[in-house]
Write an enzyme that holds these catalytic residues in place. Structure first.
Site, PDB file in Angstrom:
ATOM      1  N   HIS A   1     -44.515-118.153 -63.608  1.00 47.95           N
ATOM      2  CA  HIS A   1     -44.736-118.537 -62.210  1.00 47.95           C
ATOM      3  C   HIS A   1     -44.082-117.515 -61.286  1.00 47.95           C
ATOM      4  O   HIS A   1     -43.145-116.819 -61.680  1.00 47.95           O
ATOM      5  CB  HIS A   1     -44.170-119.939 -61.923  1.00 47.95           C
ATOM      6  CG  HIS A   1     -42.741-120.092 -62.303  1.00 47.95           C
ATOM      7  ND1 HIS A   1     -42.340-120.346 -63.600  1.00 47.95           N
ATOM      8  CD2 HIS A   1     -41.597-120.009 -61.576  1.00 47.95           C
ATOM      9  CE1 HIS A   1     -41.024-120.420 -63.637  1.00 47.95           C
ATOM     10  NE2 HIS A   1     -40.541-120.203 -62.427  1.00 47.95           N
TER      11      HIS A   1
ATOM     12  N   HIS B   1     -42.302-117.125 -57.466  1.00 48.82           N
ATOM     13  CA  HIS B   1     -41.687-117.818 -56.333  1.00 48.82           C
ATOM     14  C   HIS B   1     -42.058-117.082 -55.049  1.00 48.82           C
ATOM     15  O   HIS B   1     -41.824-115.872 -54.943  1.00 48.82           O
ATOM     16  CB  HIS B   1     -40.159-117.774 -56.432  1.00 48.82           C
ATOM     17  CG  HIS B   1     -39.590-118.482 -57.620  1.00 48.82           C
ATOM     18  ND1 HIS B   1     -39.038-119.731 -57.533  1.00 48.82           N
ATOM     19  CD2 HIS B   1     -39.464-118.107 -58.918  1.00 48.82           C
ATOM     20  CE1 HIS B   1     -38.583-120.100 -58.734  1.00 48.82           C
ATOM     21  NE2 HIS B   1     -38.830-119.129 -59.587  1.00 48.82           N
TER      22      HIS B   1
HETATM   23  P1  AMP Z   1     -37.431-120.492 -62.734  1.00 51.13           P
HETATM   24  O1  AMP Z   1     -35.961-120.732 -62.729  1.00 51.13           O
HETATM   25  O2  AMP Z   1     -37.869-119.150 -62.241  1.00 51.13           O
HETATM   26  O3  AMP Z   1     -37.991-120.840 -64.091  1.00 51.13           O
HETATM   27  O4  AMP Z   1     -38.040-121.474 -61.661  1.00 51.13           O
HETATM   28  C1  AMP Z   1     -38.350-122.791 -61.905  1.00 51.13           C
HETATM   29  C2  AMP Z   1     -38.458-123.435 -60.567  1.00 51.13           C
HETATM   30  O5  AMP Z   1     -39.102-124.658 -60.742  1.00 51.13           O
HETATM   31  C3  AMP Z   1     -37.118-123.721 -59.895  1.00 51.13           C
HETATM   32  O6  AMP Z   1     -37.085-123.058 -58.632  1.00 51.13           O
HETATM   33  C4  AMP Z   1     -37.107-125.235 -59.756  1.00 51.13           C
HETATM   34  O7  AMP Z   1     -36.558-125.624 -58.521  1.00 51.13           O
HETATM   35  C5  AMP Z   1     -38.563-125.586 -59.848  1.00 51.13           C
HETATM   36  N1  AMP Z   1     -38.902-126.889 -60.381  1.00 51.13           N
HETATM   37  C6  AMP Z   1     -38.331-127.541 -61.407  1.00 51.13           C
HETATM   38  N2  AMP Z   1     -38.977-128.699 -61.658  1.00 51.13           N
HETATM   39  C7  AMP Z   1     -40.003-128.760 -60.771  1.00 51.13           C
HETATM   40  C8  AMP Z   1     -41.051-129.699 -60.520  1.00 51.13           C
HETATM   41  N3  AMP Z   1     -41.174-130.830 -61.228  1.00 51.13           N
HETATM   42  N4  AMP Z   1     -41.937-129.436 -59.530  1.00 51.13           N
HETATM   43  C9  AMP Z   1     -41.817-128.298 -58.797  1.00 51.13           C
HETATM   44  N5  AMP Z   1     -40.859-127.371 -58.981  1.00 51.13           N
HETATM   45  C10 AMP Z   1     -39.966-127.601 -59.954  1.00 51.13           C
END
Ligand code: AMP
Length: 138
Positions: A102, A104
């Site tokens: 993903h 950001h």
């Molecule tokens: P990463 O640390 O790059 O893997 O980012 C994962 C992101 O997903 C973090 O910024 C979290 O805040 C976000 N996140 C975790 N659970 C959820 C969810 N259920 N829906 C949307 N975002 C989420």
């Protein structure tokens, strides 16, 4: 390490758990980050299964980047942010917490420091209204 479909974004892509969706097509889902680093923090999630950038199909990467650009512009318009930070983490030591690729899209507001990565949960009503505003700006 290989892709594990039981990760939380895999569950969202299969509609097993809800999300504040901004946009969806055959190859990607765009949704609000529920633990945002700033107001309007949005995630672009390619549907093709990969843990992160390192094991992604180059064709899937090439296909998603125009959408990342469109989302960055829409987030900036919808939030009136002063800038956009694009972030993407690969493996836990680099800050990755969800093991499905993903991107950001993080609005930056002059004079306001970003909150911690994956910190406090945002209000659902605010996330819903941001998702609508960004969707309309796309
Ligand atoms: P990463 O640390 O790059 O893997 O980012 C994962 C992101 O997903 C973090 O910024 C979290 O805040 C976000 N996140 C975790 N659970 C959820 C969810 N259920 N829906 C949307 N975002 C989420």
């Amino acid at each position: 390490m290989s892709y594990d479909p039981s990760n939380i974004f895999g569950k969202i892509l299969r509609s097993e758990i809800p999300a504040h969706k901004v946009y969806e097509d055959d190859s990607a889902l765009v949704m609000m980050d529920i633990f945002p680093q700033s107001r309007g923090h949005t995630l672009v999630v390619p549907k093709a299964p990969s843990r992160n950038l390192l094991d992604a199909d180059p064709a899937a990467l090439a296909a998603v980047m125009p959408l990342v650009q469109k989302v960055a512009n829409a987030v900036k318009r919808a939030t009136n942010a002063d800038g956009i930070r694009l972030a993407q983490f690969n493996e836990a030591p680099a800050g990755q917490t969800v093991f499905h690729l993903h991107f950001h899209v993080i609005p930056v507001y002059e004079g306001t420091p970003l909150a911690a990565h994956a910190g406090g949960k945002a209000d659902d009503a605010e996330l819903a209204s941001l998702a609508k505003a960004i969707s309309e700006a796309l």
